[in-house]
Design a protein around this motif. Structure first.
Motif, PDB file in Angstrom:
ATOM      1  N   MET A  56      14.390   9.194   1.511  1.00 24.10           N
ATOM      2  CA  MET A  56      13.391  10.064   0.892  1.00 24.10           C
ATOM      3  C   MET A  56      12.006   9.798   1.462  1.00 24.10           C
ATOM      4  O   MET A  56      11.730   8.709   1.971  1.00 24.10           O
ATOM      5  CB  MET A  56      13.373   9.886  -0.624  1.00 24.10           C
ATOM      6  N   SER A  57      11.149  10.799   1.380  1.00 21.29           N
ATOM      7  CA  SER A  57       9.767  10.640   1.797  1.00 21.29           C
ATOM      8  C   SER A  57       8.977   9.959   0.687  1.00 21.29           C
ATOM      9  O   SER A  57       9.300  10.097  -0.497  1.00 21.29           O
ATOM     10  CB  SER A  57       9.146  11.996   2.122  1.00 21.29           C
ATOM     11  N   ALA A  58       7.926   9.244   1.070  1.00 18.08           N
ATOM     12  CA  ALA A  58       7.121   8.535   0.087  1.00 18.08           C
ATOM     13  C   ALA A  58       6.406   9.499  -0.850  1.00 18.08           C
ATOM     14  O   ALA A  58       6.148   9.177  -2.004  1.00 18.08           O
ATOM     15  CB  ALA A  58       6.097   7.639   0.784  1.00 18.08           C
ATOM     16  N   ARG A  59       6.098  10.698  -0.332  1.00 14.77           N
ATOM     17  CA  ARG A  59       5.444  11.700  -1.169  1.00 14.77           C
ATOM     18  C   ARG A  59       6.025  13.066  -0.854  1.00 14.77           C
ATOM     19  O   ARG A  59       6.435  13.334   0.273  1.00 14.77           O
ATOM     20  CB  ARG A  59       3.933  11.708  -0.939  1.00 14.77           C
ATOM     21  N   GLY A  60       6.067  13.909  -1.861  1.00 16.39           N
ATOM     22  CA  GLY A  60       6.607  15.248  -1.685  1.00 16.39           C
ATOM     23  C   GLY A  60       5.575  16.323  -1.938  1.00 16.39           C
ATOM     24  O   GLY A  60       4.597  16.440  -1.216  1.00 16.39           O
ATOM     25  N   LYS A  61       5.774  17.095  -2.996  1.00 20.11           N
ATOM     26  CA  LYS A  61       4.887  18.239  -3.271  1.00 20.11           C
ATOM     27  C   LYS A  61       3.432  17.828  -3.469  1.00 20.11           C
ATOM     28  O   LYS A  61       2.527  18.551  -3.089  1.00 20.11           O
ATOM     29  CB  LYS A  61       5.383  18.989  -4.508  1.00 20.11           C
ATOM     30  N   SER A  62       3.198  16.655  -4.076  1.00 23.55           N
ATOM     31  CA  SER A  62       1.815  16.243  -4.329  1.00 23.55           C
ATOM     32  C   SER A  62       1.047  16.060  -3.029  1.00 23.55           C
ATOM     33  O   SER A  62      -0.117  16.441  -2.914  1.00 23.55           O
ATOM     34  CB  SER A  62       1.785  14.943  -5.139  1.00 23.55           C
ATOM     35  N   ALA A  63       1.707  15.496  -1.994  1.00 20.12           N
ATOM     36  CA  ALA A  63       1.041  15.309  -0.710  1.00 20.12           C
ATOM     37  C   ALA A  63       0.838  16.649  -0.014  1.00 20.12           C
ATOM     38  O   ALA A  63      -0.205  16.916   0.577  1.00 20.12           O
ATOM     39  CB  ALA A  63       1.865  14.380   0.175  1.00 20.12           C
ATOM     40  N   SER A  64       1.851  17.527  -0.084  1.00 13.94           N
ATOM     41  CA  SER A  64       1.746  18.825   0.570  1.00 13.94           C
ATOM     42  C   SER A  64       0.649  19.674  -0.044  1.00 13.94           C
ATOM     43  O   SER A  64      -0.006  20.468   0.631  1.00 13.94           O
ATOM     44  CB  SER A  64       3.088  19.562   0.472  1.00 13.94           C
ATOM     45  N   ALA A  65       0.419  19.501  -1.345  1.00  8.93           N
ATOM     46  CA  ALA A  65      -0.605  20.286  -2.032  1.00  8.93           C
ATOM     47  C   ALA A  65      -1.971  19.619  -1.990  1.00  8.93           C
ATOM     48  O   ALA A  65      -2.947  20.154  -2.508  1.00  8.93           O
ATOM     49  CB  ALA A  65      -0.187  20.498  -3.489  1.00  8.93           C
ATOM     50  N   GLY A  66      -2.038  18.418  -1.389  1.00  7.83           N
ATOM     51  CA  GLY A  66      -3.304  17.700  -1.305  1.00  7.83           C
ATOM     52  C   GLY A  66      -3.718  17.073  -2.615  1.00  7.83           C
ATOM     53  O   GLY A  66      -4.901  16.806  -2.840  1.00  7.83           O
ATOM     54  N   LEU A  67      -2.758  16.822  -3.498  1.00  6.30           N
ATOM     55  CA  LEU A  67      -3.074  16.269  -4.815  1.00  6.30           C
ATOM     56  C   LEU A  67      -3.000  14.748  -4.817  1.00  6.30           C
ATOM     57  O   LEU A  67      -2.119  14.160  -4.201  1.00  6.30           O
ATOM     58  CB  LEU A  67      -2.087  16.811  -5.861  1.00  6.30           C
ATOM     59  N   ASP A  68      -3.939  14.123  -5.533  1.00  8.36           N
ATOM     60  CA  ASP A  68      -3.932  12.678  -5.745  1.00  8.36           C
ATOM     61  C   ASP A  68      -3.731  11.923  -4.427  1.00  8.36           C
ATOM     62  O   ASP A  68      -2.783  11.160  -4.254  1.00  8.36           O
ATOM     63  CB  ASP A  68      -2.832  12.309  -6.741  1.00  8.36           C
ATOM     64  N   LEU A  69      -4.652  12.116  -3.499  1.00  6.17           N
ATOM     65  CA  LEU A  69      -4.527  11.531  -2.174  1.00  6.17           C
ATOM     66  C   LEU A  69      -4.658  10.015  -2.180  1.00  6.17           C
ATOM     67  O   LEU A  69      -4.387   9.367  -1.169  1.00  6.17           O
ATOM     68  CB  LEU A  69      -5.585  12.146  -1.239  1.00  6.17           C
ATOM     69  N   SER A  70      -5.093   9.438  -3.299  1.00  3.30           N
ATOM     70  CA  SER A  70      -5.230   7.993  -3.368  1.00  3.30           C
ATOM     71  C   SER A  70      -3.875   7.295  -3.511  1.00  3.30           C
ATOM     72  O   SER A  70      -3.762   6.107  -3.267  1.00  3.30           O
ATOM     73  CB  SER A  70      -6.117   7.594  -4.557  1.00  3.30           C
ATOM     74  N   ARG A  71      -2.849   8.039  -3.882  1.00  3.53           N
ATOM     75  CA  ARG A  71      -1.531   7.446  -4.085  1.00  3.53           C
ATOM     76  C   ARG A  71      -0.817   7.231  -2.756  1.00  3.53           C
ATOM     77  O   ARG A  71      -0.752   8.116  -1.918  1.00  3.53           O
ATOM     78  CB  ARG A  71      -0.666   8.347  -4.974  1.00  3.53           C
ATOM     79  N   ARG A  72      -0.296   6.038  -2.583  1.00  2.91           N
ATOM     80  CA  ARG A  72       0.472   5.720  -1.379  1.00  2.91           C
ATOM     81  C   ARG A  72       1.893   6.247  -1.487  1.00  2.91           C
ATOM     82  O   ARG A  72       2.568   6.476  -0.493  1.00  2.91           O
ATOM     83  CB  ARG A  72       0.520   4.209  -1.158  1.00  2.91           C
TER      84      ARG A  72
ATOM     85  N   LYS B 288       2.144  -1.947   0.159  1.00  2.00           N
ATOM     86  CA  LYS B 288       1.151  -0.885  -0.007  1.00  2.00           C
ATOM     87  C   LYS B 288       0.438  -0.575   1.306  1.00  2.00           C
ATOM     88  O   LYS B 288       0.196   0.590   1.643  1.00  2.00           O
ATOM     89  CB  LYS B 288       0.145  -1.277  -1.093  1.00  2.00           C
ATOM     90  N   ARG B 289       0.107  -1.619   2.050  1.00  2.00           N
ATOM     91  CA  ARG B 289      -0.561  -1.372   3.340  1.00  2.00           C
ATOM     92  C   ARG B 289       0.405  -0.701   4.317  1.00  2.00           C
ATOM     93  O   ARG B 289       0.003   0.193   5.073  1.00  2.00           O
ATOM     94  CB  ARG B 289      -1.095  -2.674   3.926  1.00  2.00           C
ATOM     95  N   LEU B 290       1.650  -1.136   4.310  1.00  2.00           N
ATOM     96  CA  LEU B 290       2.634  -0.519   5.195  1.00  2.00           C
ATOM     97  C   LEU B 290       2.836   0.952   4.849  1.00  2.00           C
ATOM     98  O   LEU B 290       3.014   1.795   5.735  1.00  2.00           O
ATOM     99  CB  LEU B 290       3.959  -1.267   5.111  1.00  2.00           C
ATOM    100  N   LEU B 291       2.793   1.278   3.572  1.00  3.16           N
ATOM    101  CA  LEU B 291       2.927   2.669   3.161  1.00  3.16           C
ATOM    102  C   LEU B 291       1.763   3.513   3.668  1.00  3.16           C
ATOM    103  O   LEU B 291       1.906   4.712   3.891  1.00  3.16           O
ATOM    104  CB  LEU B 291       3.021   2.772   1.636  1.00  3.16           C
ATOM    105  N   GLU B 292       0.607   2.891   3.853  1.00  2.79           N
ATOM    106  CA  GLU B 292      -0.570   3.604   4.348  1.00  2.79           C
ATOM    107  C   GLU B 292      -0.563   3.749   5.865  1.00  2.79           C
ATOM    108  O   GLU B 292      -0.998   4.772   6.397  1.00  2.79           O
ATOM    109  CB  GLU B 292      -1.850   2.866   3.933  1.00  2.79           C
TER     110      GLU B 292
END
Length: 292
Positions: free
Chosen positions: A91-107, A261-265
């Motif tokens: 799975m990807s670390a982020r789905g719809k929230s990343a695609s929509a530009g929401l809550d960009l602070s979340r890794r 967390k750093r690796l996720l970034e």
């Protein structure tokens, strides 16, 4: 029969989540595994159009099974793991929230976080900066002396055996970088005299459940000194590793898992996250651990 006979790919219809489709399909084909594709949504998509609309048109294959469930996504993933004896989640670390530009602070998205914290099987997590590079040729395993790290080494070595790729195992001692760090068995500096034996013990524990053929996929065991996340990122680049295996505690809240967390970034390769509930009392305790 492969140890990875049943894979699960989670999709939510976003291009970000669909980053995992190519990797999951390649793994399923190479391993001869069944790929279960999960779409958790209140309104299932029409059967013929579902995979295309989920941004995974290449998944129209005999060993791909689509499941559309009208339930909470986190619960759906965990239920599917149990229902189909899943060996590995992709799975990807982020789905719809990343695609929509929401809550960009979340890794990592809320669904991915719930899955990696609760999944009873390894999760292949694709960070936001993930770059697809198929086929895989190299894997990296982070050793720390914990039971979870031992389990991660075992898992990635078994996977590497099935894929016929090489594994580099590395232990990072937290501290200033050392120019004289070198492969296991070649330590001339007195500061390293006790490490080879202990590292060999860690490797032996991790490979105890692997076959001889699988164990031979580990072609290097390294000791490096420095910031753990920085060293792991440097080693991924140096060895052109397609996947980095990490043993971790299963919690990514405030003050936990700083290296992950750093690796996720920053990581551009897949992260294979492996949990182990209990830790060994006898361990090599040096440096900053992956999961603390």
């Amino acid at each position: 029969m492969t140890r990875f006979a049943s894979l699960l790919l989670t999709l939510d219809g976003s291009p970000e989540a669909a980053k995992g489709a190519g990797c999951a399909l390649w793994l399923a084909e190479t391993l001869g595994a069944t790929l279960h594709v999960l779409h958790a949504a209140a309104q299932p998509l029409p059967g013929r159009e579902a995979l295309a609309r989920l941004h995974a048109p290449g998944a129209q294959r005999a060993q791909v099974v689509l499941h559309q469930l009208a339930q909470n996504a986190e619960s759906a993933v965990l239920d599917e793991i149990a229902a189909h004896d899943i060996d590995l989640v992709v799975m990807s670390a982020r789905g719809k929230s990343a695609s929509a530009g929401l809550d960009l602070s979340r890794r990592v998205g809320t669904v991915a976080q719930a899955v990696i914290e609760r999944s009873p099987v390894p999760v292949l997590l694709l960070p936001v900066r993930y770059r697809e590079a198929l086929p895989w040729t190299s894997a990296l395993a982070a050793m720390s002396g914990s039971n979870a790290a031992d389990e991660a080494l075992k898992t990635v070595t078994q996977l590497a055996g099935a894929l016929q790729i090489k594994v580099t195992a590395v232990h990072v001692e937290d501290g200033p970088e050392a120019a004289d760090s070198m492969p296991l068995g070649a330590y001339a500096d007195a500061a390293y005299h006790e490490y080879p034996g202990r590292m060999e013990e860690m490797v032996e524990r991790g490979l105890a459940a692997c076959t001889c053929e699988e164990s031979r996929r580990v072609d290097q065991v390294l000791l490096r000194r420095g910031d753990p996340a920085a060293v792991l990122l440097e080693q991924v680049a140096r060895h052109a590793s397609n996947v980095l295996a990490l043993g971790w505690c299963g919690a990514i809240g405030a003050g936990r898992a700083p290296v992950l967390k750093r690796l996720l970034e920053e990581a551009e390769c897949a992260l294979l996250l492996v949990r182990k509930p209990h830790r060994s009392t006898a361990r090599l305790k040096v440096g900053t651990e992956i999961d603390d």
